[in-house]
Write an enzyme that holds these catalytic residues in place. Structure first.
Site: not given
Length: 436
Positions: A191, A376, A406
């Site tokens: 991320s 995501d 995610h």
């Protein structure tokens, strides 16, 4: 009395079910688990926002407290690990080393955690277990970077601290101290950590070529400072650089919050579209009131000349497969808010947005493993980076998970145990084992 109790229980159950339930894509992994995780995180976010609006505490600090509390529930695994908490050039790090050594040089992974540049506990819970697992499975030295986070610091501090730690570790005498093979070092992040890992990989690649300059694409200036001069002198031509980069659902650009994946997954837990935009504003030190403006892409409207050099780099309509574009179309107003990019020039800085790097920079990047998830908002960020790296002749292994959301890698441990998270971790570690 019994009827009243049963009636109250029924009402409470229905209310709780109504709050927890949310429609999810049919292909998402273990939807009821994800609903529970989503409801928990949604509750924490609401609590944080209320605390912030009442002036009790910054919303990030409240969320951080909640995240830390949950991470404490994750039991430590892989006890056969030696750990060292230390500093690399003033940056806090933890070094994981397998205890069994055969006298040969080992590979190494520099791991950078995610959490929107504001959350995450790298030495505790899921990230700690993940680093232990990498160290054991790869028989590798793993360095996790405990960089400072928002709201205490903002860009470029997070980036600079990750670069400092990486540069320090990649010195030949430091690698020798940890018995690391200088030709077998990777950088990895998830991320926001994937964002930092990509940016650090670009910077280290330039260092290894003897380029000590720091380019800020928000201006025409090239700045050089003493730290970068030192880095150029200590690394120099042919210096140690990363062999590989692993980017796990990375966030790579703040210019388009209406890509196909942002439109498709705007309400899918745990990373909602507006939440990602809020993290960007927090990271870049921008006014939180700009949220609505950037969600409409008013900051990169077609009349904004500052964005023109970068439009082709985020043109997802040409860089992602047609079956992923579906019915979605690009959304850029004819006229917008030109003051945003003027007031927040870091939005155009490749150190903050690695997808915006020029082709000649990308050509120097290490071979990559990029993971994307169908459910995501950041799916297309990763897809576009795959496209740009491949066009820069960089070897890329792209692993896309149709049932993934995610944050799944952080939920591969107790008490979550999402099967897709376990699978994703095993897959990228297997790739590292083969290529590192």
């Amino acid at each position: 009395m019994m009827k009243l109790l049963c009636g109250g229980t029924l009402i409470l159950t229905l209310a709780l079910s109504y709050y927890v339930y949310m429609p999810l894509p049919a292909t998402v992994s273990e939807p009821w688990k994800l609903m529970l995780v989503g409801a928990t995180f949604r509750t924490a976010t609401h609590l944080a926002d209320v605390s912030h609006s009442l002036g009790l505490a910054h919303h990030i600090r409240v969320l951080s407290l909640v995240v830390t509390s949950f991470e404490r529930l994750v039991p430590a695994e892989f006890e056969d690990i030696q750990m060292e908490d230390t500093e690399f050039d003033g940056v806090q790090v933890r070094v994981y080393m397998p205890q069994h050594r055969d006298g040969t040089l080992r590979p190494a992974v520099v791991f950078i955690h995610g959490g929107g540049w504001a959350l995450g506990v790298p030495k505790l819970g899921s990230y700690d277990v993940l680093c232990r697992k990498m160290a054991v499975k790869l028989n590798a030295v793993v360095v996790t970077v405990d960089y400072r986070m928002a709201p205490d610091v903002r860009f470029p501090v997070q980036y600079e601290e990750c670069v400092q730690a990486a540069r320090h570790f990649l010195q030949r005498d430091v690698l020798a101290r940890y018995s690391v093979d200088p030709d077998r070092v990777a950088v990895c992040g998830d991320s926001a950590g994937g964002n930092l890992a990509a940016a650090v990989a670009q910077r280290i690649a330039q260092d290894s070529r003897g380029d000590g300059d720091v380019r800020d694409s928000s201006s025409d200036n090239v700045k050089s400072n003493s730290k970068d001069d030192d880095a150029r002198n200590s690394i120099g031509d042919g210096g140690v650089k990363f062999k590989l980069q692993v980017l796990i659902y990375p966030v790579l650009q703040p210019l388009d919050f209406n890509t196909a994946s942002y439109q498709q997954n705007r309400g899918v837990p745990i990373l909602y579209r507006d939440l990602m935009a809020r993290y960007w504003l927090e990271y870049l030190g921008a006014d939180a009131d700009l949220l609505h403006t950037i969600l409409l892409n008013n900051h990169t409207a077609l009349d904004e000349a500052r964005a023109n050099p970068h439009r082709s780099k985020v043109d997802w309509t040409l860089m992602i497969p047609e079956h992923m574009r579906k019915q979605y179309t690009a959304i850029f107003p004819q006229t917008g808010s030109p003051s945003v990019l003027q007031d927040v020039p870091a939005m155009l800085d490749p150190r903050a947005a690695p997808l915006l790097a020029e082709q000649e920079i990308l050509q120097t990047a290490p071979s990559a493993y990029i993971m994307t998830c169908e459910h995501d908002v950041l799916r297309d960020d990763g897809m576009m980076y795959v496209h740009r790296l491949e066009h820069a002749a960089v070897s890329v292994t792209h692993r896309h998970y149709e049932d993934c959301f995610h944050g799944c890698v952080s939920f591969a441990f107790w008490p979550s145990y999402f099967s897709v998270g376990i699978r994703a971790i095993d897959d990228y570690i297997a790739w590292l084992h083969t290529h590192l």
